[in-house]
Write a protein that holds these residues in place. Sequence first.
Motif, PDB file in Angstrom:
ATOM      1  N   GLU A 106       0.940  -1.156  -0.063  1.00 36.30           N
ATOM      2  CA  GLU A 106      -0.051  -0.030   0.061  1.00 36.30           C
ATOM      3  C   GLU A 106       0.934   1.338  -0.147  1.00 36.30           C
ATOM      4  OE1 GLU A 106      -2.901   1.657   3.473  1.00 36.30           O
ATOM      5  OE2 GLU A 106      -3.625  -0.135   2.365  1.00 36.30           O
ATOM      6  N   ALA A 107       1.907   1.369   0.652  1.00 41.16           N
ATOM      7  CA  ALA A 107       2.760   2.206   0.759  1.00 41.16           C
ATOM      8  C   ALA A 107       3.500   2.647  -0.593  1.00 41.16           C
ATOM      9  CB  ALA A 107       3.698   2.038   1.817  1.00 41.16           C
ATOM     10  N   ASN A 108       3.551   1.564  -1.488  1.00 38.46           N
ATOM     11  CA  ASN A 108       4.404   1.784  -2.825  1.00 38.46           C
ATOM     12  C   ASN A 108       3.456   2.446  -3.801  1.00 38.46           C
ATOM     13  OD1 ASN A 108       6.025   1.776  -4.835  1.00 38.46           O
ATOM     14  ND2 ASN A 108       6.566  -0.517  -4.700  1.00 38.46           N
ATOM     15  N   ARG A 109       3.197   3.869  -3.700  1.00 32.44           N
ATOM     16  CA  ARG A 109       2.371   4.540  -4.571  1.00 32.44           C
ATOM     17  C   ARG A 109       2.857   4.502  -5.831  1.00 32.44           C
ATOM     18  NH1 ARG A 109      -1.406   7.404  -1.285  1.00 32.44           N
ATOM     19  NH2 ARG A 109      -0.787   7.392   0.832  1.00 32.44           N
ATOM     20  N   GLY A 128      -1.447  -7.355   5.500  1.00 27.54           N
ATOM     21  CA  GLY A 128      -0.148  -7.668   5.586  1.00 27.54           C
ATOM     22  C   GLY A 128       0.285  -8.800   6.035  1.00 27.54           C
ATOM     23  N   ALA A 129      -0.477  -9.556   6.939  1.00 27.27           N
ATOM     24  CA  ALA A 129      -0.318 -10.678   7.599  1.00 27.27           C
ATOM     25  C   ALA A 129       0.328 -11.957   6.702  1.00 27.27           C
ATOM     26  CB  ALA A 129      -1.462 -11.358   8.254  1.00 27.27           C
ATOM     27  N   ARG A 130       0.279 -11.796   5.567  1.00 28.32           N
ATOM     28  CA  ARG A 130       0.622 -12.880   4.571  1.00 28.32           C
ATOM     29  C   ARG A 130       2.042 -12.547   3.925  1.00 28.32           C
ATOM     30  NH1 ARG A 130      -3.844 -14.806   0.593  1.00 28.32           N
ATOM     31  NH2 ARG A 130      -1.906 -15.578  -0.223  1.00 28.32           N
ATOM     32  N   ASN A 131       2.571 -11.369   4.079  1.00 25.27           N
ATOM     33  CA  ASN A 131       3.595 -10.931   3.371  1.00 25.27           C
ATOM     34  C   ASN A 131       5.019 -10.962   4.523  1.00 25.27           C
ATOM     35  OD1 ASN A 131       4.019  -8.308   4.175  1.00 25.27           O
ATOM     36  ND2 ASN A 131       2.272  -7.764   2.878  1.00 25.27           N
ATOM     37  N   ASP A 132       6.111 -11.257   4.061  1.00 24.68           N
ATOM     38  CA  ASP A 132       7.201 -11.213   4.921  1.00 24.68           C
ATOM     39  C   ASP A 132       7.282  -9.880   5.664  1.00 24.68           C
ATOM     40  OD1 ASP A 132       7.780 -13.710   4.154  1.00 24.68           O
ATOM     41  OD2 ASP A 132       9.212 -12.940   2.653  1.00 24.68           O
ATOM     42  N   GLU A 133       7.003  -8.918   4.998  1.00 24.63           N
ATOM     43  CA  GLU A 133       7.435  -7.474   5.801  1.00 24.63           C
ATOM     44  C   GLU A 133       6.299  -7.112   6.685  1.00 24.63           C
ATOM     45  OE1 GLU A 133       7.512  -8.048   2.223  1.00 24.63           O
ATOM     46  OE2 GLU A 133       9.634  -7.855   1.961  1.00 24.63           O
ATOM     47  N   LYS A 134       5.068  -7.817   6.768  1.00 23.25           N
ATOM     48  CA  LYS A 134       3.899  -7.600   7.372  1.00 23.25           C
ATOM     49  C   LYS A 134       3.365  -6.184   7.264  1.00 23.25           C
ATOM     50  CE  LYS A 134       4.245 -11.433   9.246  1.00 23.25           C
ATOM     51  NZ  LYS A 134       3.981 -12.552   8.246  1.00 23.25           N
ATOM     52  N   LEU A 135       3.401  -5.785   5.787  1.00 27.50           N
ATOM     53  CA  LEU A 135       3.028  -4.429   5.406  1.00 27.50           C
ATOM     54  C   LEU A 135       1.657  -4.463   4.711  1.00 27.50           C
ATOM     55  CD1 LEU A 135       5.985  -2.824   3.789  1.00 27.50           C
ATOM     56  CD2 LEU A 135       5.298  -2.176   6.111  1.00 27.50           C
ATOM     57  N   PRO A 136       0.861  -3.580   4.954  1.00 30.06           N
ATOM     58  CA  PRO A 136      -0.907  -3.697   4.187  1.00 30.06           C
ATOM     59  C   PRO A 136      -0.412  -3.584   2.675  1.00 30.06           C
ATOM     60  CG  PRO A 136      -0.648  -2.172   6.031  1.00 30.06           C
ATOM     61  CD  PRO A 136       0.837  -2.363   5.906  1.00 30.06           C
ATOM     62  N   GLU A 137      -1.095  -4.256   2.192  1.00 36.57           N
ATOM     63  CA  GLU A 137      -0.883  -4.669   0.779  1.00 36.57           C
ATOM     64  C   GLU A 137      -2.214  -4.559  -0.054  1.00 36.57           C
ATOM     65  OE1 GLU A 137       1.128  -8.343   0.094  1.00 36.57           O
ATOM     66  OE2 GLU A 137      -0.700  -9.713   0.995  1.00 36.57           O
ATOM     67  N   ILE A 138      -2.128  -4.336  -1.505  1.00 33.05           N
ATOM     68  CA  ILE A 138      -3.331  -4.399  -2.431  1.00 33.05           C
ATOM     69  C   ILE A 138      -3.130  -5.482  -3.497  1.00 33.05           C
ATOM     70  CG2 ILE A 138      -4.699  -2.844  -4.075  1.00 33.05           C
ATOM     71  CD1 ILE A 138      -3.407  -0.650  -2.483  1.00 33.05           C
ATOM     72  N   HIS A 139      -4.110  -6.134  -3.307  1.00 36.06           N
ATOM     73  CA  HIS A 139      -4.361  -7.373  -4.500  1.00 36.06           C
ATOM     74  C   HIS A 139      -4.779  -6.833  -5.800  1.00 36.06           C
ATOM     75  CE1 HIS A 139      -5.861 -11.548  -5.743  1.00 36.06           C
ATOM     76  NE2 HIS A 139      -4.917 -11.208  -6.554  1.00 36.06           N
ATOM     77  N   MET A 140      -4.138  -6.840  -6.936  1.00 31.93           N
ATOM     78  CA  MET A 140      -4.526  -6.300  -8.184  1.00 31.93           C
ATOM     79  C   MET A 140      -4.442  -7.263  -9.251  1.00 31.93           C
ATOM     80  SD  MET A 140      -2.257  -2.659  -8.173  1.00 31.93           S
ATOM     81  CE  MET A 140      -3.598  -1.500  -9.019  1.00 31.93           C
ATOM     82  N   ILE A 141      -5.481  -7.194  -9.884  1.00 30.53           N
ATOM     83  CA  ILE A 141      -5.576  -8.251 -11.168  1.00 30.53           C
ATOM     84  C   ILE A 141      -5.670  -7.389 -12.626  1.00 30.53           C
ATOM     85  CG2 ILE A 141      -6.985  -9.868 -12.047  1.00 30.53           C
ATOM     86  CD1 ILE A 141      -7.852 -10.951  -9.309  1.00 30.53           C
ATOM     87  N   TRP A 142      -5.207  -8.237 -13.577  1.00 31.56           N
ATOM     88  CA  TRP A 142      -5.284  -7.512 -14.945  1.00 31.56           C
ATOM     89  C   TRP A 142      -6.026  -8.692 -15.739  1.00 31.56           C
ATOM     90  CZ3 TRP A 142      -3.097  -9.919 -19.332  1.00 31.56           C
ATOM     91  CH2 TRP A 142      -3.275  -9.536 -20.313  1.00 31.56           C
ATOM     92  N   HIS A 143      -6.855  -8.479 -16.603  1.00 26.44           N
ATOM     93  CA  HIS A 143      -7.478  -9.372 -17.452  1.00 26.44           C
ATOM     94  C   HIS A 143      -7.326  -8.706 -18.863  1.00 26.44           C
ATOM     95  CE1 HIS A 143      -9.811 -11.771 -14.640  1.00 26.44           C
ATOM     96  NE2 HIS A 143      -9.914 -10.551 -13.931  1.00 26.44           N
ATOM     97  N   SER A 144      -6.830  -9.558 -19.729  1.00 24.39           N
ATOM     98  CA  SER A 144      -6.945  -9.267 -21.279  1.00 24.39           C
ATOM     99  C   SER A 144      -8.233  -8.967 -21.848  1.00 24.39           C
ATOM    100  CB  SER A 144      -6.158 -10.392 -22.151  1.00 24.39           C
ATOM    101  OG  SER A 144      -7.169 -11.426 -22.164  1.00 24.39           O
ATOM    102  N   ALA A 145      -8.149  -8.071 -22.862  1.00 23.95           N
ATOM    103  CA  ALA A 145      -9.491  -7.967 -23.614  1.00 23.95           C
ATOM    104  C   ALA A 145     -10.298  -9.026 -23.917  1.00 23.95           C
ATOM    105  CB  ALA A 145      -9.247  -6.793 -24.733  1.00 23.95           C
ATOM    106  N   PRO A 146     -11.565  -9.230 -23.714  1.00 26.90           N
ATOM    107  CA  PRO A 146     -12.308 -10.317 -24.163  1.00 26.90           C
ATOM    108  C   PRO A 146     -12.382 -10.457 -25.724  1.00 26.90           C
ATOM    109  CG  PRO A 146     -13.653  -8.970 -23.317  1.00 26.90           C
ATOM    110  CD  PRO A 146     -12.358  -8.155 -23.129  1.00 26.90           C
TER     111      PRO A 146
END
Length: 157
Positions: A106-109, A128-146
């Motif tokens: 989250e901090a990596n703007r 951030g409980a699942r990452n090594d640094e215990k930092l809040p994180e954002i899950h992002m997804i990209w989809h190709s164009a249909p």
Amino acid sequence: MSTPHRARLWHVPHLARILWRFGRSAPWLPRVRSRRTDLAVMARITRRGWVQLIRDGRGPAAFIARDGALIHALYVNPRARRRGLGRSLLHDAKLGSARLELFVAEANRPARAFYAAEGFCEVARSNGARNDEKLPEIHMIWHSAPNPGSDPRSTVQ
């Protein structure tokens, strides 16, 4: 500009230096692993074929580590930033993929803005409980164009 190609074990020290330079430039990022551990992890994922890199006149300049649709890392050497290397690595990953996903601190703007500009959408946040640094994180997804004529409701939103 150089094209992405598979990293080899002899690239590992160069790739680790790119990672460490990023760590030094990000005051919000705690150091949680030893350099020896970083090298061992980098060697392991390189052996698995997850790492693609781009070279410039001075050697490895950027890399992406990806296992299938999951991008684990994308780093550009500070000396090579703003030259489109990260974008080239990401576009190469998109070529054979219907979907890509990643977790960004989250901090990596700057990284969040980069991924959003590349079509990634935020789908979840965590503490951030699942990452090594215990930092809040954002899950992002990209989809190709249909494909033309396909039902856009059939893709995960």
